[in-house]
Design a protein around this motif. Sequence first.
Motif, PDB file in Angstrom:
ATOM      1  N   PRO A 281      -2.508  13.889   1.315  1.00 48.08           N
ATOM      2  CA  PRO A 281      -3.252  12.623   1.389  1.00 48.08           C
ATOM      3  C   PRO A 281      -2.434  11.410   0.952  1.00 48.08           C
ATOM      4  CG  PRO A 281      -4.525  14.317   0.265  1.00 48.08           C
ATOM      5  CD  PRO A 281      -3.131  14.829   0.377  1.00 48.08           C
ATOM      6  N   GLY A 282      -1.369  11.614   0.168  1.00 48.62           N
ATOM      7  CA  GLY A 282      -0.551  10.497  -0.277  1.00 48.62           C
ATOM      8  C   GLY A 282       0.211   9.869   0.870  1.00 48.62           C
ATOM      9  N   ASN A 283       0.886   8.755   0.599  1.00 48.57           N
ATOM     10  CA  ASN A 283       1.557   8.022   1.669  1.00 48.57           C
ATOM     11  C   ASN A 283       3.044   7.901   1.387  1.00 48.57           C
ATOM     12  OD1 ASN A 283       2.166   6.417   3.862  1.00 48.57           O
ATOM     13  ND2 ASN A 283       0.350   5.138   3.628  1.00 48.57           N
ATOM     14  N   THR A 284       3.826   8.770   2.023  1.00 45.37           N
ATOM     15  CA  THR A 284       5.287   8.731   1.903  1.00 45.37           C
ATOM     16  C   THR A 284       5.922   8.505   3.268  1.00 45.37           C
ATOM     17  OG1 THR A 284       5.321  11.158   2.099  1.00 45.37           O
ATOM     18  CG2 THR A 284       5.341  10.236  -0.132  1.00 45.37           C
ATOM     19  N   ALA A 285       5.142   7.952   4.182  1.00 46.93           N
ATOM     20  CA  ALA A 285       5.601   7.793   5.568  1.00 46.93           C
ATOM     21  C   ALA A 285       6.825   6.900   5.671  1.00 46.93           C
ATOM     22  CB  ALA A 285       4.470   7.231   6.426  1.00 46.93           C
ATOM     23  N   ILE A 286       6.923   5.913   4.784  1.00 48.01           N
ATOM     24  CA  ILE A 286       8.043   4.970   4.883  1.00 48.01           C
ATOM     25  C   ILE A 286       9.393   5.676   4.723  1.00 48.01           C
ATOM     26  CG2 ILE A 286       7.988   4.374   2.413  1.00 48.01           C
ATOM     27  CD1 ILE A 286       8.625   1.478   3.306  1.00 48.01           C
ATOM     28  N   LEU A 287       9.435   6.724   3.906  1.00 45.18           N
ATOM     29  CA  LEU A 287      10.675   7.488   3.706  1.00 45.18           C
ATOM     30  C   LEU A 287      11.066   8.222   4.983  1.00 45.18           C
ATOM     31  CD1 LEU A 287       9.907   8.997   0.173  1.00 45.18           C
ATOM     32  CD2 LEU A 287      11.281   6.973   0.697  1.00 45.18           C
ATOM     33  N   TYR A 288      10.093   8.798   5.656  1.00 50.35           N
ATOM     34  CA  TYR A 288      10.374   9.551   6.874  1.00 50.35           C
ATOM     35  C   TYR A 288      10.649   8.629   8.057  1.00 50.35           C
ATOM     36  CZ  TYR A 288       8.972  13.579   4.177  1.00 50.35           C
ATOM     37  OH  TYR A 288       8.902  14.556   3.212  1.00 50.35           O
ATOM     38  N   LEU A 289      10.067   7.434   8.026  1.00 55.15           N
ATOM     39  CA  LEU A 289      10.390   6.457   9.066  1.00 55.15           C
ATOM     40  C   LEU A 289      11.864   6.055   9.001  1.00 55.15           C
ATOM     41  CD1 LEU A 289       7.234   4.160   9.069  1.00 55.15           C
ATOM     42  CD2 LEU A 289       8.136   5.420  11.030  1.00 55.15           C
ATOM     43  N   LYS A 290      12.385   5.965   7.788  1.00 62.99           N
ATOM     44  CA  LYS A 290      13.811   5.637   7.618  1.00 62.99           C
ATOM     45  C   LYS A 290      14.680   6.763   8.170  1.00 62.99           C
ATOM     46  CE  LYS A 290      17.216   4.343   4.115  1.00 62.99           C
ATOM     47  NZ  LYS A 290      17.467   4.110   2.667  1.00 62.99           N
ATOM     48  N   GLN A 291      14.313   8.005   7.859  1.00 59.65           N
ATOM     49  CA  GLN A 291      15.067   9.150   8.380  1.00 59.65           C
ATOM     50  C   GLN A 291      14.993   9.208   9.905  1.00 59.65           C
ATOM     51  OE1 GLN A 291      14.366  12.977   6.517  1.00 59.65           O
ATOM     52  NE2 GLN A 291      13.769  12.009   4.599  1.00 59.65           N
ATOM     53  N   LEU A 292      13.813   8.913  10.432  1.00 58.25           N
ATOM     54  CA  LEU A 292      13.627   8.945  11.875  1.00 58.25           C
ATOM     55  C   LEU A 292      14.469   7.864  12.560  1.00 58.25           C
ATOM     56  CD1 LEU A 292      12.025  10.296  14.178  1.00 58.25           C
ATOM     57  CD2 LEU A 292      10.278   8.523  13.880  1.00 58.25           C
TER      58      LEU A 292
END
Length: 343
Positions: A281-292
């Motif tokens: 439920p937490g929001n760590t999407a910004i980290l994976y957007l950088k990797q992507l």
Amino acid sequence: MHGDKGTSLLDLMKKGKDIEYMFNIIGYRTLKTAIGAALAIFIAEQLQLDFYVSAGITAVLCISVTRKDSLMASWQRIVACVIGLTLASVMFELLGYHAIVLCVLLLLFIPIVVYFNAKKGIVTSTVFMLHLYTLEQVTLGILLNEILLLLIGVGAALLMNTYMPSNEKQMRNTQEELEQCFQKIWYEYARYLRGNITNWSGEELITASKKIDDGLANALRASDNQLFRHDNYFYHYFKMREKQLEILKRMLPLISTLDHTVVQSQKIAEFMEELSNAIHPGNTAILYLKQLHELTEALREMELPRSRKEFEVRSALFHLLYEMKIYLTIKKKFQPDPKRHQR
């Protein structure tokens, strides 16, 4: 002495579980309806009101699934009854207490009530108008009797609906089960890209869709039970997952066209495995957007395709990365509750 207290405590706990079990078997709404109707009839009877059973009927009709529904139903019945008693008093006194007058009264009453958006009160109001028809007279005492029956029935229903069992635990369970489906979907996508393994049935895509529907239904019900505060976390959560699931479904045919021997497919598979392990439920999407973004740039820097097949594979890879970006952007915009849902 201690043994007696221990036994007594166990007995109380057992009785408590038995009561809870009984509530679950009977149903909270059924129990509230029975108690509310009995309470309304008892109060009306103690006040020596005529047609006191009608208070119980009103209570039954006003008890709804949610607090907002109950308030709306109660308000509509009050409006409809005021209109009905007013019309009935005028028409019966002017035209007489005849069946044809009653017919004309209903022909006028129903469209008026529908116009004022109080159609839920048609049945209750008809009962009260029939009281006037039965008594064949209209006096202040009779009208007061009908108003008291209405208020007692509505009041008993609203009192019963002050308690609504929380479905937050159910929504949490649905949330966890949905996240397990998402983890499985990402894992299977990665497994296919790694070794072209095709023994996955895809049932998690169907299960996830059902979980989202269940979660949204419960979230809307919980929202309708909140009169003075608005906590729509679960509703926004399940809507967010609904959008993400649509993307996962769109990705499936893209993944099926990729060759597992392509180097870029292996890198994307690794990234998908990371996403599978990061569903929460937490929001760590910004980290994976950088990797992507880094993965996309690495793909751009590769030499141009030399054949039609290489071009189609490269195109599918870019399309796949684009869909994953949308997936993560949706999660990035989601605002979790830091007090309860971060972990």
